[in-house]
Design an enzyme around this catalytic site. Structure first.
Site, short mmCIF file in Angstrom:
data_model
loop_
_atom_site.label_atom_id
_atom_site.label_comp_id
_atom_site.label_asym_id
_atom_site.label_seq_id
_atom_site.Cartn_x
_atom_site.Cartn_y
_atom_site.Cartn_z
N CYS A 93 50.73 18.71 33.53
CA CYS A 93 51.26 19.76 32.66
C CYS A 93 50.64 21.14 32.91
CB CYS A 93 51.16 19.36 31.20
SG CYS A 93 49.46 19.17 30.57
N HIS B 30 48.61 18.93 25.74
CA HIS B 30 49.76 19.24 26.59
C HIS B 30 49.82 20.76 26.71
CE1 HIS B 30 53.47 19.13 28.66
NE2 HIS B 30 54.20 19.59 27.66
N ASP C 68 58.80 24.98 28.86
CA ASP C 68 57.98 23.88 29.35
C ASP C 68 58.61 23.32 30.62
OD1 ASP C 68 56.30 21.74 29.73
OD2 ASP C 68 56.46 20.97 27.69
#
Length: 706
Positions: free
Chosen positions: A274, A333, A356
């Site tokens: 991530c 995250h 994202d």
């Protein structure tokens, strides 16, 4: 151009670059921002007659057309302003003419071709003057990406390094990241990412015409930074095995990744997780002129079935049952926020937008996420574009633990249900400190407003009627959950439990902890404690079990007791991942059938220091001293320091470290020669085949040479 021709073009790169905050781009062509004028000087073969005007044409993309707003034709005028592209005479001396061109604040961004002809020569073709690149403009009040604060523009658009926060909620660690948006070829690569998108491959002219809109551009980049549906930049890998590629923790910035993708003819770069996806997307969007920052969410929910609940199934030792547990809660995250107006939603939702690039779930058939308005998430307006339910769950889902019995029945276990979405963090403007922005995403946990927003989101998600009709959620065709059941809390047990770290958990050392239990009642109670521990990935996926033991203790009235726990280095060293994380669990079975699950996430600590031995000045070598410690009780060799820093050295530097005895401390010195002034980030990692990378960074303030 009969009778007159352009003999020379001066693009005034220094003047325009300073005015447009684009002087750092090392491109051969001029780089400017939309909605703002730029000047160029033309040397002509003769003077212009007073009735003659110059007609300019700008074009971008294939099959450029005025209908698609990818082409504009406009002529010089004494007037300043007007809609669309304009040109105004700025100065004229004999056969030299300086003109000021202005693009509209909603112009398509990208690489343009500029050409010219004389108004009196309609039959003659345009003379090509050259190319320039047009970017979004956070300095322009009429641009959708306008950001009012100059300090924030310096941080979120022009800063070429930053900090990404990782770790666990109770032990947040800062990792340096080199965005490097002004490094060689990065702008060209960022524009090519747009051109490699499926939308461009299918219909290039229409795709380019949409590049005026930051909503469209950021959504494309969100999909293209991962490689799941296209020839995207980074391939994800979460299994802890990185053969044939680079471990995500070995990357120190975006530049090497983007250059490798481009030079490798758009073959996805292996591997990312991530923070790598977020770091790369931050580089691309800052490069294109959109204010962007990296955000870390601790205890981040991955709600696969969108029921606003992370449902974890465990056995009698508190171990996660992987085949039953589809949802997950990651230790952290990382995603991005970009700042722009939401013309599609209305001004209430302008500002920070969640994006994202980590490929978790599909959005309309493509692995991407956002832009989702942070305001919409905070207010529970999850029906608004894009991907509101998924982002809302990441920071708001309830954490539900189920004990799974052999007869396939399940039982709700008491645990902290409100642990999701903690310490949402980003780098402070102008400093290295951490800023907690949890309040931008949700109201205070447990407050009346927070409960109202959660209820509002549930109603939007489940289409609940005023009568409170239950909505059934089917999970992967196997079993059904009723949302009303998820809201019913587990019975609060008559004991409390907490893990306590007795000594700092250092990499290479034994772990010493205690489970502290307290009896809340005035009667004695027997408690059966089943302890388990595992090395884990940062997604909390277990790798190998390192602890498995049981204890039975008697707690007197209001009594507190400790159960000591020791885990030797030899127990965990073979299975410790590069994340350096361990998860402990205690399933406490109390008389009368009460059950309590206690969990503790541990990140092992390490040591590295970086000192600059003298003033840092552009063009002058300065010595850097790095001190490291061998963290393990073994002799190690083949260690290297990997060094990187935009404006401090070209590319990456690899420095051998002498053989280290067990727990030996040593210092290594090397020189760097800064090429750019201002605050610069130097990253230094100790890399060894014997233990996970030890990462450090320092900010060096570089002065301009006198």
């Amino acid at each position: 151009m009969a009778g007159i021709r352009v003999t020379k073009v001066d693009w005034q790169r220094l003047r325009n670059g300073a005015a447009h905050h684009t002087q750092e781009y090392p491109c051969p062509e001029l780089v400017v921002r939309r909605g703002q004028s730029f000047s160029l000087t033309l040397e002509l073969s003769r003077d212009l007659d007073c009735e003659e005007t110059l007609i300019f044409t700008v074009e971008t993309g294939p099959r450029a057309s005025e209908a698609l707003h990818t082409k504009a034709v406009f002529q010089t005028s004494e007037l300043v302003g007007g809609e669309g592209w304009t040109a105004a005479k700025e100065a004229q001396m004999e056969n030299t003419l300086t003109v000021r061109l202005t693009s509209p604040p909603s112009a398509v961004i990208g690489r343009y071709v500029l050409s010219i002809r004389l108004s009196s020569h309609r039959k003659h073709s345009n003379r090509r003057l050259g190319e320039f690149v047009l970017l979004f403009n956070p300095w322009c009040a009429e641009d959708d990406v306008f950001l009012a604060s100059e300090e924030e523009r310096q941080e979120y658009v022009l800063n070429d390094s930053g900090i990404i926060f990782r770790g666990v909620e109770k032990h947040i660690r800062a990792q340096g990241w080199n965005y490097g948006q002004f490094e060689e070829d990065i702008l060209k690569i960022c524009l090519s990412i747009l051109d490699r998108s499926p939308g461009h491959q299918d219909n290039p002219a229409t795709d380019v015409s949409c590049r005026h809109d930051p909503i469209y551009v950021t959504r494309v980049i969100s999909a293209m930074v991962n490689s799941n549906n296209d020839q995207g930049v980074v391939q994800g890998q979460w299994r802890g095995r990185y053969g044939g590629g680079t471990s995500p923790l070995h990357w120190r910035g975006s530049v090497a990744i983007l250059q490798k993708w481009f030079k490798g003819r758009h073959k996805p770069v292996k591997y990312g997780q991530c923070w790598v996806f977020a770091g790369v997307m931050c580089t691309v969007l800052r490069c294109l002129g959109i204010a962007t920052r990296v955000v870390s969410n601790f205890n981040s929910a991955h709600d696969t079935d969108q029921n606003l609940s992370v449902d974890k199934y465990v056995d009698f030792f508190g171990r996660t049952l992987e085949d039953l547990t589809e949802d997950s809660m990651w230790n952290f995250h990382v995603w991005n926020e970009s700042w722009f107006a939401r013309q599609d939603l209305g001004p209430s939702y302008n500002g920070w937008q969640v994006l994202d690039a980590t490929p978790q779930e599909e959005s309309k058939g493509v692995f991407r996420c956002g832009p989702a308005s942070v305001t919409a998430i905070r207010e529970g307006d999850i029906h608004l574009a894009h991907d509101g339910p998924f982002v809302f769950a990441e920071v708001n889902a309830d954490y539900i633990t189920w004990l799974w019995h052999e007869d396939e029945s399940r039982e709700r276990v008491y645990s902290d249900t409100k642990k999701i979405g903690r310490c949402i963090s980003t780098k402070a403007v102008g400093s290295d400190s951490r800023v907690d922005i949890t309040g931008l995403y949700k109201y205070p946990e447990g407050s009346r407003k927070e409960r109202q927003v959660y209820s509002k989101a549930v109603k939007r998600l489940f289409s609940l009627e005023a009568s409170g009709r239950r909505t059934q959620i089917r999970r992967a065709g196997r079993r059904c959950l009723w949302h009303d059941d998820l809201l019913e809390p587990a019975t609060k047990p008559s004991i409390t439990g907490k893990f306590k770290v007795l000594e700092p958990p250092m990499l290479g050392h034994d772990l010493k902890l205690a489970l502290c239990l307290a009896n809340l009642t005035s009667r004695s109670q027997w408690v059966r404690v089943n302890l388990s521990g595992a090395t884990i990935l940062y997604t909390r996926k277990p790798v190998a079990e390192i602890l498995h033991e049981s204890h039975t203790i008697r707690l007197g009235p209001k009594e507190e007791k400790r159960i000591p726990i020791a885990i030797s280095y030899s127990k965990y060293k073979e299975d410790l991942t590069e994340d350096k994380k361990i998860l402990l669990a205690a399933m406490c079975l109390v008389t009368k059938g009460e059950k309590l699950l206690v969990e503790k996430d541990i990140t092992l600590e390490d040591f590295i220091t970086i000192k600059v031995l003298g003033p840092a000045v552009v063009g002058v070598a300065v010595t850097v001293e790095v001190t490291v410690v061998n963290p393990i009780l073994e002799r190690v060799k083949d260690c290297v320091l990997m060094v990187e820093g935009s404006g401090l050295l070209q590319g990456q530097l690899s420095i051998d470290v002498p053989t280290l005895e067990p727990q030996e401390r040593t210092s290594v010195q090397f020189d760097i020669t800064p090429s750019k002034s201002g605050p610069r980030q130097l990253q230094v990692d100790l890399v060894s085949p014997h233990f996970p990378d030890i990462k450090g960074f320092v900010i060096i303030h570089v002065a301009t040479a006198k």
